[in-house]
Enzyme design. Structure first.
Site, PDB file in Angstrom:
ATOM      1  CG  HIS A 160      -0.264   0.142   2.530  1.00 39.72           C
ATOM      2  ND1 HIS A 160       0.072   1.367   3.073  1.00 39.72           N
ATOM      3  CD2 HIS A 160       0.165  -0.793   3.430  1.00 39.72           C
ATOM      4  CE1 HIS A 160       0.650   1.191   4.241  1.00 39.72           C
ATOM      5  NE2 HIS A 160       0.732  -0.112   4.491  1.00 39.72           N
ATOM      6  CB  CYS A 216       0.808  -3.582   5.375  1.00 41.24           C
ATOM      7  SG  CYS A 216      -0.767  -4.360   5.846  1.00 41.24           S
TER       8      CYS A 216
END
Length: 218
Positions: free
Chosen positions: A178, A194
């Site tokens: 992301h 992440c």
């Protein structure tokens, strides 16, 4: 006794010494270091993106490690072209190309205890995605609690401008590739697991990889 001439000379010398003393006490103007210069190609690469749904500001390249600028390199992975490889030790993501090349991006990774590794696939892609914190994050992080039902996309959204969703054997791993607006976090272990790229880089990667792209995180 000083003669008039010698007295005049003495006074003149004293005045000169006084002037020097005052000059020595004066505060000199602070030397401001020159602004660093960057290759115009990188300035353009990380320029503002005003046509995005939420206009993305230019990256302050002084806050992004030069070693983690996007660039083509010799492929160190040995994986087949089209594969994404995340090297968590070096904080790099490689998109393997033909003829022994790879497009390398700088990334930030999860803090110790929040990392994931393995082979999987990109099963979903989203532009300006909604962020829904996992239930365990809602319990441990009061800042996440207000967004238990989802935080709309935007510049303040933790997923940034794009998200690529990692699934393994058809199941959501909860881990994502992301975006982030924080260039200083690239090259660091800062997130909750992440893999983050600067917004300009995740937008570039998003355009290059389709759903179904294999990914290896090591």
């Amino acid at each position: 006794m000083l003669t008039p001439l010698s007295r005049r000379g003495f006074l003149a010398g004293a005045a000169s010494l006084g002037a020097l003393a005052l000059a020595g006490c004066a505060t000199t103007s602070e030397q401001v270091p020159p602004e660093p210069s960057f290759d115009p190609a990188y300035v353009q690469m990380y320029a503002a993106l005003p046509l995005e749904k939420f206009p993305v500001p230019a990256v302050d390249l002084r806050r992004l490690k030069p070693t983690h600028f996007r660039q083509y390199v010799a492929d160190p992975t040995g994986e087949r072209p089209g594969t994404i490889v995340v090297d968590t030790a070096s904080r790099y993501l490689y998109l393997v190309q033909e003829e022994g090349q790879a497009l390398r991006y700088g990334v930030g990774i999860g803090r110790e205890g929040f990392a994931w590794s393995g082979r999987a696939d990109i099963a979903r892609k989203a532009m300006w995605p909604t962020w829904t914190p996992p239930a365990e994050m809602v319990l441990r992080d009061p800042a996440a609690a207000p967004w238990a039902n989802g935080m709309p996309g935007g510049l303040d959204n933790p997923l940034g401008a794009r998200a690529l969703y990692i699934f393994q054997d058809g199941r959501d791993t909860i881990f994502r590739l992301h975006g982030t607006p924080d260039p200083s976090s690239i090259g660091e272990a800062v997130s909750s697991g992440c893999v983050r790229l600067i917004n300009q880089d995740i937008i570039d990667l998003y355009q290059r990889v389709p759903v179904g792209t294999p990914i290896l995180v090591v």
